[in-house]
Scaffold this active site. Structure first.
Site, mmCIF file in Angstrom:
data_model
loop_
_atom_site.group_PDB
_atom_site.id
_atom_site.type_symbol
_atom_site.label_atom_id
_atom_site.label_comp_id
_atom_site.label_asym_id
_atom_site.label_seq_id
_atom_site.Cartn_x
_atom_site.Cartn_y
_atom_site.Cartn_z
ATOM 1 N N LYS A 34 -109.738 84.662 -47.726
ATOM 2 C CA LYS A 34 -110.802 83.932 -48.356
ATOM 3 C C LYS A 34 -110.425 82.319 -48.627
ATOM 4 O O LYS A 34 -110.551 80.993 -49.207
ATOM 5 C CB LYS A 34 -111.655 83.937 -49.425
ATOM 6 C CG LYS A 34 -112.901 84.857 -47.921
ATOM 7 C CD LYS A 34 -114.012 86.085 -48.734
ATOM 8 C CE LYS A 34 -114.633 86.862 -47.646
ATOM 9 N NZ LYS A 34 -114.204 87.175 -46.797
HETATM 10 C C1 LIG Z 1 -114.349 88.283 -45.752
HETATM 11 C C2 LIG Z 1 -113.398 88.701 -44.496
HETATM 12 C C3 LIG Z 1 -113.903 88.980 -43.320
HETATM 13 C C4 LIG Z 1 -114.678 88.562 -42.803
HETATM 14 O O1 LIG Z 1 -114.904 87.480 -42.093
HETATM 15 P P1 LIG Z 1 -116.562 86.734 -41.805
HETATM 16 O O2 LIG Z 1 -116.236 84.730 -41.988
HETATM 17 O O3 LIG Z 1 -117.308 87.099 -43.167
HETATM 18 O O4 LIG Z 1 -116.448 87.319 -40.658
HETATM 19 C C5 LIG Z 1 -112.257 89.886 -42.708
HETATM 20 N N1 LIG Z 1 -111.443 90.348 -43.103
HETATM 21 C C6 LIG Z 1 -111.623 89.996 -44.754
HETATM 22 C C7 LIG Z 1 -110.352 90.663 -45.089
HETATM 23 C C8 LIG Z 1 -112.398 89.300 -45.132
HETATM 24 O O5 LIG Z 1 -111.758 89.208 -46.466
#
Ligand SMILES: *Cc1c(COP(=O)(O)O)cnc(C)c1O
Length: 486
Positions: free
Chosen positions: A108
């Site tokens: 993120k």
């Molecule tokens: C948020 C997240 C995901 C999922 O991503 P999306 O965009 O919500 O599909 C997968 N792995 C981690 C570690 C995340 O923080």
């Protein structure tokens, strides 16, 4: 100027307006009317930063190349452990795209490093004078990434609420040690739902009583439906592809697969954006954990949230309503806003909808889907460690496992790796068959066992001073925001 439309209809707006608004007034999500075509040859040899700013420039419009270069440089400079931002590694017969080298060791960071700068630039372009105040409830991970992204960004302020005693040691220390003159971190006596409900109530109260405007502020949120969080993710698909070409692993123009650990459908949708911008994608592999609502949807065309919710070892994918799927329905349905409105209404009132067969055929032409439960993910962690000496985190392990199960279609596959294994040390240790320990002990034990370096930001946490000690009752969040944040 490029145009964005709400998935539920209405007038087109430019990117700055879409980014400032977050969600459209009709509840829909802003989606591009059309996609620019990217010249891959022109990007070969470009640095990660250059690819990122070019993709954002082309996709968003309204910002000049120079502005975008500044936004990207300031967003990432000194925050990522490598100038490559998102390195690509060969692991066995697959490739792993490491998206976790940012300030909080999770993917993120890639978007949340850029969103605050996009918001700040959009605010100036729109002539908005008020300060943007971000309010976020977090179950642990998003809050820290948002704090790091927004800290000391001009024209913005951020407050993060987390459940008191409801986050891991490491997550607590990540937030409580947060630096920055424009940040507040506050524990709420309650669980995550209480914190989230509290934040929603604050937004609703302000819509009615307009107290933020009186203090020259506008409230906003940093969640993943904002166009400004989606757009920065498109770049790493291009970068991974160009890396493979550069290494001679594929010829320019050859198609490849991407396997994506999916929760809210944001990351994988960025891959679909890349495909629509001309990236040679064979299949996007949508990998879910035991909460496999998307796997069922892609197979049957029926989206049904009326099912048990499981807590898994990949908590960031424990989601039953994948909000960004709405954008995909809009695109795959040829921009049929009436259809999307109907489906979303059915989801809200009945908890289920069925997508038209033509839409599903379009989706199946480009997507594969599968799910892996904790046992399968743990097997992948152990196997990849034993055979390849590479350590997967539990989210990445879900994608790895599903990619293997999908079989070989004769194309190279890139597995997106969304977190450092050290963010989930306890579960990774369990997968390796070691005794489970908690918090920082688990981190040390994992290091002792594997010798893989602990990311600096996590290793340093123990020594940092606690800067935030605020705790509020759940029904006092509104007055906290009015008194301590604004
Ligand atoms: C948020 C997240 C995901 C999922 O991503 P999306 O965009 O919500 O599909 C997968 N792995 C981690 C570690 C995340 O923080």
């Amino acid at each position: 100027m490029k145009f964005y439309r709400s998935t539920r209809g209405g007038a087109a707006v430019g990117a700055p307006e879409a980014i400032l608004a977050g969600i459209a007034p009709d509840g829909g999500l802003y989606t591009p009317e059309e996609f620019p075509a990217i010249d891959l040859n022109a990007l070969s040899g470009a640095s990660a930063l250059a690819i990122s700013s070019e993709i954002l420039y082309q996709l968003l419009g309204d910002f000049s190349r120079e502005e975008m270069e500044t936004i990207v440089r300031q967003g990432y400079a000194g925050k990522f452990a490598t100038e490559e931002l998102t390195p690509l590694l060969q692991v066995g017969n697959q490739y792993v795209l490491e998206l976790f080298h940012g300030p909080t060791s999770a993917f993120k960071d890639v978007a949340l490093s850029i969103l605050p700068r996009l918001l700040s630039a959009s605010r100036e372009k729109m002539g908005v004078r008020e300060e943007i105040v971000i309010l976020t409830a977090t179950s642990g991970d998003t809050g820290k990434a948002a704090l790091e992204g927004f800290r000391d960004v001009p024209g913005t302020r951020i407050a993060v609420f987390y459940p008191h005693g409801g986050v891991s040691d490491v997550q607590y220390r990540q937030m409580a040690t947060q630096e920055g003159a424009n940040v507040r971190v506050c524990a709420v006596r309650g669980n995550f739902d209480d914190a989230q409900t509290g934040v929603k109530r604050i937004f609703a109260d302000d819509r009615k009583n307009h107290w933020a405007a009186a203090k020259k502020a506008v409230l906003s949120s940093a969640n993943s439906i904002n166009l400004g969080r989606l757009a920065p993710q498109v770049a790493y698909y291009f970068k991974a592809y160009l890396d493979l070409v550069r290494r001679g692993a594929i010829a320019m123009g050859e198609t490849i697969n991407f396997a994506v650990p999916t929760g809210n459908f944001g990351d994988i949708l960025a891959g679909e954006f890349a495909r629509r911008m001309g990236l040679p994608v064979e299949k996007l592999i949508c990998a879910s954990n035991r909460n496999n609502v998307l796997t069922d949807f892609i197979r049957t065309g029926i989206y049904d949230r009326r099912r048990a919710f499981y807590k898994t070892a990949s908590p960031s994918m424990d989601i039953l309503v994948s909000s960004n799927l709405e954008r995909y329905l809009y695109l795959a349905g040829g921009g049929d806003a009436a259809l999307v409105s109907n489906l979303m209404q059915a989801l809200e009132s009945e908890g289920v909808y069925r997508a038209p067969e033509s839409l599903m055929q379009e989706m199946r032409a480009h997507f594969l889907a599968g799910s892996a439960d904790d046992a399968a993910a743990f097997r992948a962690i152990a196997e990849v460690w034993e055979k390849e000496g590479y350590l997967l985190d539990p989210h990445t392990a879900v994608a790895w496992s599903v990619a293997q199960a999908c079989g070989d279609n004769g194309k190279k596959t890139v597995v997106l790796s969304t977190a450092s294994p050290y963010k989930f040390s306890r579960d990774v240790l369990t997968a390796l068959g070691a005794p489970a320990e908690d918090g920082f002990q688990a981190m040390d034990a994992l290091f002792a066992r594997t010798g893989i370096p602990i990311p600096r930001n996590l290793a340093d946490l123990r020594a940092l001073p606690i800067l935030h000690r605020d705790v509020v009752e759940k029904d006092r969040m509104l007055s906290y925001v009015k008194e301590a944040v604004l």
